[in-house]
Design an enzyme around this catalytic site. Structure first.
Site, short mmCIF file in Angstrom:
data_model
loop_
_atom_site.label_atom_id
_atom_site.label_comp_id
_atom_site.label_asym_id
_atom_site.label_seq_id
_atom_site.Cartn_x
_atom_site.Cartn_y
_atom_site.Cartn_z
N GLU A 111 0.85 -1.20 0.00
CA GLU A 111 0.00 0.00 0.00
C GLU A 111 0.88 1.25 0.00
OE1 GLU A 111 -3.56 -0.04 2.47
OE2 GLU A 111 -3.01 1.93 3.23
N ARG A 169 -15.80 3.48 3.62
CA ARG A 169 -16.59 4.63 4.07
C ARG A 169 -15.68 5.84 4.27
NH1 ARG A 169 -18.61 5.15 10.06
NH2 ARG A 169 -16.38 5.62 10.18
N LYS A 203 -21.16 -6.02 3.38
CA LYS A 203 -20.27 -5.52 2.32
C LYS A 203 -20.04 -6.62 1.28
CE LYS A 203 -17.03 -3.58 5.34
NZ LYS A 203 -15.94 -2.66 5.72
P1 FAD Z 1 -17.82 0.59 7.09
O1 FAD Z 1 -17.68 -0.78 6.60
O2 FAD Z 1 -18.93 1.42 6.54
O3 FAD Z 1 -17.94 0.51 8.68
C1 FAD Z 1 -17.89 1.66 9.49
C2 FAD Z 1 -18.62 1.40 10.81
O4 FAD Z 1 -20.01 1.25 10.59
C3 FAD Z 1 -18.20 0.07 11.49
O5 FAD Z 1 -18.23 0.26 12.87
C4 FAD Z 1 -19.27 -0.93 11.03
O6 FAD Z 1 -19.45 -1.98 11.96
C5 FAD Z 1 -20.49 -0.03 10.92
N1 FAD Z 1 -21.36 -0.43 9.81
C6 FAD Z 1 -20.98 -0.83 8.57
N2 FAD Z 1 -22.06 -1.11 7.81
C7 FAD Z 1 -23.15 -0.91 8.58
C8 FAD Z 1 -24.54 -1.01 8.36
N3 FAD Z 1 -25.05 -1.39 7.17
N4 FAD Z 1 -25.39 -0.71 9.39
C9 FAD Z 1 -24.92 -0.31 10.59
N5 FAD Z 1 -23.58 -0.21 10.86
C10 FAD Z 1 -22.71 -0.46 9.87
N6 FAD Z 1 -9.51 5.60 5.11
C11 FAD Z 1 -9.38 6.61 4.19
O7 FAD Z 1 -9.89 7.71 4.42
N7 FAD Z 1 -8.67 6.40 3.03
C12 FAD Z 1 -8.10 5.23 2.72
O8 FAD Z 1 -7.47 5.08 1.67
C13 FAD Z 1 -8.22 4.15 3.65
N8 FAD Z 1 -7.68 2.93 3.41
C14 FAD Z 1 -7.88 1.89 4.29
C15 FAD Z 1 -7.34 0.63 3.99
C16 FAD Z 1 -7.54 -0.45 4.86
C17 FAD Z 1 -6.96 -1.80 4.51
C18 FAD Z 1 -8.28 -0.26 6.06
C19 FAD Z 1 -8.48 -1.39 7.01
C20 FAD Z 1 -8.78 0.99 6.37
C21 FAD Z 1 -8.61 2.09 5.49
N9 FAD Z 1 -9.13 3.35 5.76
C22 FAD Z 1 -8.96 4.39 4.85
C23 FAD Z 1 -9.80 3.64 7.04
C24 FAD Z 1 -11.34 3.48 6.95
O9 FAD Z 1 -11.87 4.42 6.04
C25 FAD Z 1 -11.89 3.71 8.35
O10 FAD Z 1 -11.54 2.65 9.20
C26 FAD Z 1 -13.39 4.02 8.45
O11 FAD Z 1 -13.66 4.47 9.76
C27 FAD Z 1 -14.30 2.83 8.17
O12 FAD Z 1 -14.30 2.49 6.86
P2 FAD Z 1 -15.03 1.12 6.38
O13 FAD Z 1 -15.01 1.14 4.92
O14 FAD Z 1 -14.47 -0.04 7.08
O15 FAD Z 1 -16.50 1.46 6.90
#
Ligand code: FAD
Length: 288
Positions: A17, A107, A167
């Site tokens: 990454e 997200r 997801k």
């Molecule tokens: P989600 O999957 O939407 O989850 C967020 C929260 O909401 C979780 O607590 C989950 O349990 C809850 N949730 C999810 N879906 C639902 C639903 N349908 N109903 C109710 N609750 C729900 N951030 C950046 O800004 N840029 C990046 O490039 C970036 N790269 C990353 C790469 C990796 C490998 C990882 C692990 C993280 C990265 N992040 C990045 C950080 C990430 O954006 C954050 O951790 C963010 O807070 C959550 O993103 P997510 O896509 O996991 O969110």
């Protein structure tokens, strides 16, 4: 090439990454990093999006360069927090025209955490972004993030895993995890997600520690548990960057070797744009 095909064909998928340069900053450094990473033949290189205030245009530009200039497979991160559908559609159109086939649907971090309700966003969660992309086209292969210790905002690990399933149901075909420093968290997580029927490949996110200060920042964000062995390393080499990098790389290699022994689908290295560290780790751990 779609990343789902790479997972199908390879025993262990190795990915790195990188993050794009800040707006106005020179691009030579990151381009040199990408060129250097090519020498260890990662199966794909992912580019972060908007994390830490970096330019989003830079992400698209780097992903295109990884593919067209360096002939490697890019994975473009894309976040949907505070974003309108029209904006996402413009990006999808642009990257599709440039032949980008893989997106990590995220997200993104919200300003106020759990109770944040965006007024500007058409998406609440990463699953909404994944579903939207899939409703438009099947051109893209989607990955999503997983959290072996639970997402910091989640009420429980079990609840977070149920949300991970949403997801996958929305069309994601692989998972990359948040960093963890104790492999047992990863193994337990894997058991739990397989138990509820999530069967897509999972790459383990590995963060090599090379600076005490940086680690504190990353841990604050990820809330990863730091084992006593790593705490001792940090305390011992806090003021010696060279030794810290060496010991941090050794720690990461040990983690990777154990994961390989346990049949991990993939290793995703958070390189922090340090190609030399990634090279060291890949050669010591027989990843390449
Ligand atoms: P989600 O999957 O939407 O989850 C967020 C929260 O909401 C979780 O607590 C989950 O349990 C809850 N949730 C999810 N879906 C639902 C639903 N349908 N109903 C109710 N609750 C729900 N951030 C950046 O800004 N840029 C990046 O490039 C970036 N790269 C990353 C790469 C990796 C490998 C990882 C692990 C993280 C990265 N992040 C990045 C950080 C990430 O954006 C954050 O951790 C963010 O807070 C959550 O993103 P997510 O896509 O996991 O969110």
């Amino acid at each position: 090439m779609k990343i789902s095909d790479i997972y199908r064909d390879k025993k262990i998928v190795f990915s790195c990454e990188v993050f794009p340069p800040k707006p106005g900053a020179k691009k030579d450094g990151i381009l040199e990093t990408i060129k250097d990473l090519k020498s260890i033949s990662p199966d794909f290189i992912s580019v972060t999006y908007g994390a830490g205030g970096e330019t989003k245009d830079g992400t698209i530009e780097m992903a295109i360069k990884i593919k067209n200039t360096y002939g490697m497979v890019p994975l473009m991160h894309l976040t949907c927090v505070d974003t309108k559908k029209e904006h996402i559609d413009i990006i999808l159109d642009k990257i599709s025209q440039k032949g980008i086939e893989n997106i990590l649907a995220l997200r993104g971090d919200t300003p106020t955490g759990r109770n944040f309700k965006s007024t500007a966003s058409d998406f609440s969660y990463a699953c909404d972004l994944a579903a939207h992309i899939k409703s438009l086209t099947d051109k893209f292969c989607l990955g999503v993030a997983g959290y072996p210790e639970g997402h910091p905002e989640a009420y429980s690990l079990e609840r977070d895993i149920k949300n991970l399933a949403k997801k996958i149901q929305s069309g994601a075909s692989f998972i990359i995890t948040q960093m963890f420093f104790k492999n047992d968290f990863f193994y337990t997580y894997l058991d739990k997600i397989r138990e509820i029927g999530i069967n897509v490949p999972v790459s383990a996110g590995i963060m090599p520690v090379f600076k005490a200060k940086l680690l504190s920042k990353m841990i604050k964000l990820s809330r990863a548990t730091v084992p006593s062995e790593l705490i001792s390393i940090i305390e011992k080499y806090r003021d010696n960057d060279e030794e810290m990098e060496k010991a941090g790389a050794e720690f990461a290699v040990k983690q990777i070797e154990d994961l390989i022994k346990h049949g991990v689908d993939g290793i995703h290295l958070f390189t922090m744009n340090r190609a030399s560290l990634a090279k060291k780790i890949s050669s010591f751990s027989n990843l390449r």
